[in-house]
Design an enzyme around this catalytic site. Structure first.
Site, PDB file in Angstrom:
ATOM      1  N   LYS A  22      51.331  35.014  29.165  1.00 49.77           N
ATOM      2  CA  LYS A  22      51.128  33.452  28.696  1.00 49.77           C
ATOM      3  C   LYS A  22      51.319  33.365  27.255  1.00 49.77           C
ATOM      4  CE  LYS A  22      49.886  29.475  30.156  1.00 49.77           C
ATOM      5  NZ  LYS A  22      50.842  28.569  30.945  1.00 49.77           N
ATOM      6  N   ASP A  49      45.996  39.910  44.403  1.00 47.70           N
ATOM      7  CA  ASP A  49      45.256  39.329  45.557  1.00 47.70           C
ATOM      8  C   ASP A  49      46.410  38.327  46.141  1.00 47.70           C
ATOM      9  OD1 ASP A  49      42.908  40.709  45.117  1.00 47.70           O
ATOM     10  OD2 ASP A  49      41.692  38.850  45.613  1.00 47.70           O
ATOM     11  N   ASP A 102      44.976  41.606  38.171  1.00 51.67           N
ATOM     12  CA  ASP A 102      44.172  41.270  39.102  1.00 51.67           C
ATOM     13  C   ASP A 102      44.470  40.273  39.879  1.00 51.67           C
ATOM     14  OD1 ASP A 102      41.599  41.843  40.266  1.00 51.67           O
ATOM     15  OD2 ASP A 102      40.634  40.154  39.169  1.00 51.67           O
TER      16      ASP A 102
HETATM   17  C1  IPM Z   1      39.909  44.813  41.455  1.00 52.48           C
HETATM   18  C2  IPM Z   1      38.565  44.260  41.367  1.00 52.48           C
HETATM   19  C3  IPM Z   1      37.944  44.605  40.198  1.00 52.48           C
HETATM   20  C4  IPM Z   1      38.818  43.919  39.002  1.00 52.48           C
HETATM   21  C5  IPM Z   1      36.512  44.022  39.911  1.00 52.48           C
HETATM   22  C6  IPM Z   1      35.593  44.590  40.979  1.00 52.48           C
HETATM   23  C7  IPM Z   1      35.970  44.411  38.478  1.00 52.48           C
HETATM   24  O1  IPM Z   1      38.921  43.087  41.731  1.00 52.48           O
HETATM   25  O2  IPM Z   1      40.061  46.057  41.437  1.00 52.48           O
HETATM   26  O3  IPM Z   1      40.998  44.240  41.731  1.00 52.48           O
HETATM   27  O4  IPM Z   1      38.836  43.136  38.402  1.00 52.48           O
HETATM   28  O5  IPM Z   1      39.787  44.835  38.410  1.00 52.48           O
HETATM   29 MN    MN Z   2      40.741  42.206  42.107  1.00 52.60          MN
END
Ligand code: IPM
Ligand code: MN
Ligand code: NAD
Length: 349
Positions: free
Chosen positions: A186, A247, A243
């Protein structure tokens, strides 16, 4: 001579122990010679005796073990998440596991939420920086709880940290015959740290003239991952952005219950875990999808020099998906352990 390895096992919280138990059934079937040691770490232990992560355990992991297999950490009874911070982030930081390798690989087209996309379209890996960025806890609170409160969370980017994750991504691309690299930051808003990313990326990219290296701002990356995922082969980004985009990537590959990961420092003990969390909403209901844990075990095998076993696991998982031998969140009717039964049946063929 059997090639035994020593594996530290942490089920952790919520569905963590449920999915790790399934992963261990696969491990027992494929490599019964492996030596396992279970560690009672997580919210229950913390609430029982205040222990989060004993320093001698971290030292033993570093000195005695080949890999760590971990479920998930996070429990509504510990709102500060202090135990997860000390166990999971503790391992990432103290064992210097600077590569968080997160494949985004669609194994069955029917599980992709995107219209008209097949397995060849969703097939890339994310190299998430895993030891710095916004995760170091540097910062503080001042006048907490008052109307004048100040809360500072500092993002740390070191030249060494940025260079080694970018280099790891290029080395991986080179080794696996990939020709497309994308770095996401960013830098248009974060002129200090992300300018460093830009400069280091350009410098390392110049050493790989056969790899087409591009840059996207991370907001555009999220859009492009949905619009045209086939443009990506290797993506490298910082800790927080990695992170978040993984997802999103997990959903592109079918669901959070299908995303495995490795927290890696090449040549040293490394930690393998599903991308998902402890899923308190489904704990104890035999609904947890064990495949992310099983795919993480596959990644562990590759790290331990057995890519043949990761390939076998991928084939078995693909079969489960193709035949809808899956848990309810993917539209199946199987219980957690029944999915593993199918994986084991396939592995035995
Ligand atoms: C991941 C999780 C962790 C992160 C959390 C639980 C601290 O979301 O491993 O993706 O943010 O890295
Ligand atoms: Mn995560
Ligand atoms: P989550 O991944 O635990 O759950 C999000 C959603 O996905 C929930 O609806 C859950 O039921 C579903 N889900 C997750 N894993 C699944 C599986 N294997 N099979 C079927 N459905 C599954 O994310 P969250 O709710 O934000 O986090 C819960 C806790 O886990 C929090 O304390 C969080 O900090 C922690 N967490 C830990 C890790 C880790 O240890 N690596 C990773 C992410 C979140």
């Amino acid at each position: 001579m059997s090639d035994s390895k020593k594996i530290a096992v942490v089920g952790g919280d919520g569905i963590g122990p449920e999915v790790i138990a399934e992963g261990l059934r696969v491990l027992d079937a494929l490599t019964p010679e492996y030596d396992l040691e279970h560690f009672d770490l997580g919210a229950d232990r913390y609430l029982r005796d205040g222990t989060t992560m004993p320093s001698e355990v971290m030292e033993r992991w570093r000195d005695e073990f080949d890999a760590i297999f971990l479920g998930a950490l996070g429990d509504p009874r510990v709102p500060s998440n202090v135990h997860a911070k000390e166990i999971l982030l503790g391992a990432r930081f103290q064992l210097d596991l600077y590569i968080n390798l997160r494949p985004i690989r669609l194994l069955d087209p029917s599980k992709c939420p995107l219209k008209d996309k097949g397995c060849e379209d969703v097939n890339f890996v994310v190299f998430r920086e895993n030891t710095e960025g916004l995760y170091t806890g540097i910062g503080g609170q001042f006048k907490r709880g008052t109307l004048d409160e100040v809360a500072i969370e500092q993002e740390m980017n070191t030249r060494k940290g940025v260079e080694r994750i970018i280099r790891a991504a290029f080395e991986y691309a080179d080794l696996h015959g990939h020709t497309k690299m994308c770095m996401a930051d960013k830098a248009n808003a974060m002129r200090h740290g992300h300018d460093l990313w830009q400069r280091v990326y350009k410098m390392v990219a110049a050493e790989y003239p056969n790899i087409e290296s591009k840059h996207l701002y991370v907001d555009v990356l999220t859009m492009e991952m949905v619009r045209c995922p086939e443009q990506f082969e290797v993506v490298v980004t910082n800790n927080l952005f990695g992170d978040i985009v993984t997802d999103l990537g997990a959903i592109l590959q079918g669901g959070i219950g299908l995303a495995g990961s490795g927290n890696i420092n090449p040549g040293t003990v490394s930690l393998f875990e599903p991308v998902h969390g402890s899923a308190p909403d489904i704990v104890g209901q035999e609904k947890a999808n064990p495949l992310a844990a099983i795919l993480s075990l596959g990644m562990m095998y590759t790290h331990l020099g057995r890519p043949d076993l990761e390939s076998k696991i991928s084939v078995a998982v693909r079969h489960c998906l193709e035949h809808n031998l899956v848990t309810p969140e993917l539209g199946g009717t199987l219980k957690t352990s029944e999915v593993t039964d199918e994986v084991l049946r396939l592995l035995a063929l």
